[in-house]
Design a protein around this motif. Structure first.
Motif, mmCIF file in Angstrom:
data_model
loop_
_atom_site.group_PDB
_atom_site.id
_atom_site.type_symbol
_atom_site.label_atom_id
_atom_site.label_comp_id
_atom_site.label_asym_id
_atom_site.label_seq_id
_atom_site.Cartn_x
_atom_site.Cartn_y
_atom_site.Cartn_z
ATOM 1 N N TYR A 277 0.861 -1.182 0.000
ATOM 2 C CA TYR A 277 0.000 0.000 0.000
ATOM 3 C C TYR A 277 0.895 1.228 0.000
ATOM 4 O O TYR A 277 1.755 1.372 0.867
ATOM 5 N N ASP A 278 0.699 2.090 -0.991
ATOM 6 C CA ASP A 278 1.529 3.298 -1.091
ATOM 7 C C ASP A 278 0.772 4.504 -0.547
ATOM 8 O O ASP A 278 -0.429 4.638 -0.775
ATOM 9 N N PHE A 279 1.508 5.355 0.159
ATOM 10 C CA PHE A 279 0.904 6.574 0.712
ATOM 11 C C PHE A 279 1.333 7.788 -0.102
ATOM 12 O O PHE A 279 2.501 7.911 -0.484
ATOM 13 N N VAL A 280 0.387 8.682 -0.347
ATOM 14 C CA VAL A 280 0.657 9.928 -1.065
ATOM 15 C C VAL A 280 0.343 11.082 -0.117
ATOM 16 O O VAL A 280 -0.779 11.182 0.392
ATOM 17 N N LEU A 281 1.360 11.916 0.120
ATOM 18 C CA LEU A 281 1.169 13.016 1.070
ATOM 19 C C LEU A 281 1.075 14.354 0.346
ATOM 20 O O LEU A 281 1.874 14.652 -0.546
ATOM 21 N N ASP A 282 0.121 15.155 0.748
ATOM 22 C CA ASP A 282 -0.052 16.506 0.215
ATOM 23 C C ASP A 282 1.061 17.388 0.778
ATOM 24 O O ASP A 282 1.539 17.159 1.899
#
Ligand code: MBD
Ligand code: FE
Length: 290
Positions: A277-282
């Motif tokens: 699971y990949d996380f994308v941060l603003d």
């Protein structure tokens, strides 16, 4: 056997721990009180309550039952549980409106800051005989534009195979199944843990009594909790669920989102399951300009 080992998990004990944890983490701006804002919010809450009383012709017996229950929920320390189960999801929905990247969801009452620091490839602290299906949880943390975020932090906490959280149930090592993982220089992490069990709200406290009185069920689906952050980026608090697990479709806390459901497959090393699971941060740029 020690007292700790025979001590039962009670609503009042986990409620007291959750209340104490909340007191230490209360947001710094929580005491900033704007008179007009309080007036608006509390007035509308009261008017909504008055309308319910009129519409349903609430009796004195029911009014007294409510009073008794409110007194009890305070005594049990179950306000954090009550609010996080039945209210927080809407606060999170509003807070998340302005944020891009990975979906967030509610934090719940059982986060404890300061979990042991772990390398990018790590096993969560657990008992030597920890029950449950092994799970390799791996992925990458990037910005919205796909740039890897080296040194991102993945703070993870979860229930054990009996549905209990360390520090909020008796007999568990302090940091069991909690860790603060630092991603590698490509933003990657590989965390070995066990699959958590579904969580049942304590049946012996005020929240449990409400659930029984209303004929609801007391379950949250099995989940991993996470706080993912990186310098220059907005922290995301979220949870991940397991496809096909019980109560994924009827979480008592209304915190499941389709983007947050994992579908683990068999592990490459033959031990249990693995999932990516990949996380994308603003980025915080928008906030800085605001
Ligand atoms: C939990 O484990 C949880 O995550 C929430 C939101 C409420 C109660 C228990
Ligand atoms: Fe939880």
């Amino acid at each position: 056997m020690t007292d700790i080992a025979t001590e039962q998990a009670t609503a009042a004990a986990s409620g007291a721990a959750a209340t104490e944890q909340f007191r230490t983490k209360q947001r710094a701006d929580a005491t900033d009180v704007d008179t007009r804002r309080v007036d608006t919010l509390v007035s509308e809450l009261l008017v909504a309550t008055h309308e319910i009383v009129r519409r349903h012709k609430v009796t004195y017996a029911e009014y007294d039952a409510l009073k008794a229950w409110l007194i009890r929920i305070g005594e049990d320390g179950e306000w954090p549980l009550f609010l996080d189960v039945w209210v927080e999801h809407v606060v999170e929905e509003v807070a998340g409106e302005s944020r891009e990247g990975s979906k967030g969801t509610i934090e719940g009452p059982y986060y404890a800051p300061g979990a042991p620091a772990l390398d990018a490839e790590a096993t969560l602290p657990m008992r030597t005989d920890e029950k449950g299906t092994p799970l390799l949880f791996q992925g990458r943390v990037t910005g919205v534009d796909g740039t890897p975020l080296p040194g991102a932090t993945v703070d993870i906490w979860q229930a054990d195979d009996d549905g209990y959280y360390s520090q909020f149930a008796p007999g568990l090592p302090e940091w069991n199944l909690r860790g603060t993982v630092t991603a590698d220089d490509e933003g990657r992490f590989r965390i070995r843990t066990i699959e958590p069990a579904p969580y049942q709200i304590p049946t012996d406290g005020s929240c449990g009594r409400l659930i029984a009185a209303a004929g609801w069920h007391a379950w949250r689906p099995a989940h991993l909790h996470l706080k993912v952050s990186a310098p220059g980026h907005r922290l995301v608090t979220t949870q991940l669920y397991f496809e096909g697990g019980s109560h994924v479709a009827d979480d008592i806390a209304s915190a499941v989102k389709p983007e947050l459901i994992l579908a683990p497959g068999p592990a490459a090393d033959g031990r249990g399951h693995e999932v990516t699971y990949d996380f994308v941060l603003d980025s915080t740029d928008k906030l800085d300009r605001a």
